[in-house]
Design an enzyme around this catalytic site. Sequence first.
Site, PDB file in Angstrom:
ATOM      1  N   ASP A 120       4.333  -2.893  -3.119  1.00 56.31           N
ATOM      2  CA  ASP A 120       3.409  -4.029  -3.075  1.00 56.31           C
ATOM      3  C   ASP A 120       3.947  -5.133  -3.986  1.00 56.31           C
ATOM      4  O   ASP A 120       4.068  -4.935  -5.203  1.00 56.31           O
ATOM      5  CB  ASP A 120       2.019  -3.609  -3.556  1.00 56.31           C
ATOM      6  CG  ASP A 120       1.307  -2.675  -2.584  1.00 56.31           C
ATOM      7  OD1 ASP A 120       1.997  -1.843  -1.952  1.00 56.31           O
ATOM      8  OD2 ASP A 120       0.073  -2.761  -2.474  1.00 56.31           O
ATOM      9  N   LYS A 138      -4.203  -5.402   4.412  1.00 55.17           N
ATOM     10  CA  LYS A 138      -4.793  -4.618   3.333  1.00 55.17           C
ATOM     11  C   LYS A 138      -5.755  -5.497   2.553  1.00 55.17           C
ATOM     12  O   LYS A 138      -5.405  -6.608   2.147  1.00 55.17           O
ATOM     13  CB  LYS A 138      -3.715  -4.069   2.397  1.00 55.17           C
ATOM     14  CG  LYS A 138      -4.273  -3.284   1.198  1.00 55.17           C
ATOM     15  CD  LYS A 138      -3.159  -2.672   0.365  1.00 55.17           C
ATOM     16  CE  LYS A 138      -3.696  -2.005  -0.901  1.00 55.17           C
ATOM     17  NZ  LYS A 138      -2.618  -1.386  -1.722  1.00 55.17           N
ATOM     18  N   LYS A 155      -1.650  -8.589   2.252  1.00 56.66           N
ATOM     19  CA  LYS A 155      -2.701  -8.022   1.394  1.00 56.66           C
ATOM     20  C   LYS A 155      -3.450  -9.160   0.716  1.00 56.66           C
ATOM     21  O   LYS A 155      -2.839 -10.158   0.320  1.00 56.66           O
ATOM     22  CB  LYS A 155      -2.045  -7.089   0.375  1.00 56.66           C
ATOM     23  CG  LYS A 155      -2.962  -6.476  -0.661  1.00 56.66           C
ATOM     24  CD  LYS A 155      -2.150  -5.537  -1.569  1.00 56.66           C
ATOM     25  CE  LYS A 155      -2.926  -5.056  -2.777  1.00 56.66           C
ATOM     26  NZ  LYS A 155      -2.109  -4.190  -3.665  1.00 56.66           N
TER      27      LYS A 155
END
Length: 319
Positions: A156, A255, A219
């Site tokens: 990430d 996400k 995300k």
Amino acid sequence: MSQAAEIERSRPGLALYAPKDASRLLARVPAVDAVGLEERASSLAKRSIKRESKLWALDLAIRCMDLTTLEGTDTVGKVIAMCAKAVRPNPVDPSIPSVAAVCLYPHLVPVALAQLRSSNVKVASVAGAFPAGLGPLGARLAEIREVVDLGAHEVDIVLNRSYFLGGQYAPCFEEIAAAREAAGDALLKVILETGELGSYDRIRQASVLAMAAGADFIKTSTGKIGVNATLPAALCMMEAARDFFHETGRRVGVKVAGGVRASKQAIQYLVLVYETLGPEWMTPDRFRIGASTLLNDVLMQIDKERTGRYQGPDYYTID
């Protein structure tokens, strides 16, 4: 076959764009009807579902969860306990599924891998100078390579908002593309930090830029600022992912993270996914919820739906 060729084969459409295309690409992104977006998000959030569907949704929420700890006080013991909970969220109920992944800082990746080696739970690590994403590029890419070499399955990273908000789209694109290459076969999630982008138009543009540069997931948030995931921001990103798929044939996951603490919120996000992206995204391969305290609430709701009453918090392991 080279690694680049392998990546392209597994991620169709990844080579459709180059850094020089970034400004032109974003110029083509349609403006977002903010009022309409917020009204649709609000309407979908109010949708009621039957008990059987609710139990299915709660089960899916667990399977799509990235159980997360990203605190300066994280210890080996805390990660070991979190990994045990990730595999068996309710130790006395084997019908409860494992979560999708655990997400933590790089130096704890080996600890998590050792605990999860006999399970299907993935290990995700933040990297690339999380949470600001503004360290020297060489150091950021080296950190990505290091966590992948350690064995992380997913990485990430954070969008360079300094470049993006300053209109420097080509270098912003280049950084994500370089991170995609550094991550190798690992899944790459690009955090947009939607709470800092200022408008839905900018959220949609950032989504398109990240997807075009090679993100496997986009995300919402780091969870480190005051404004984290919101339903309208997530819906904006999902609509961008839908349109990107229609244009390129490439499915990019979404996400949501930061502030998702209640099972009601998790179900609302699942409704958005279903109504916007369809059943193909209703899987941990395409949708994730990043959370640190959500799991216990979901377990409590499952027990309530099954038995008709809430159990006390003492019946669940401490997050």
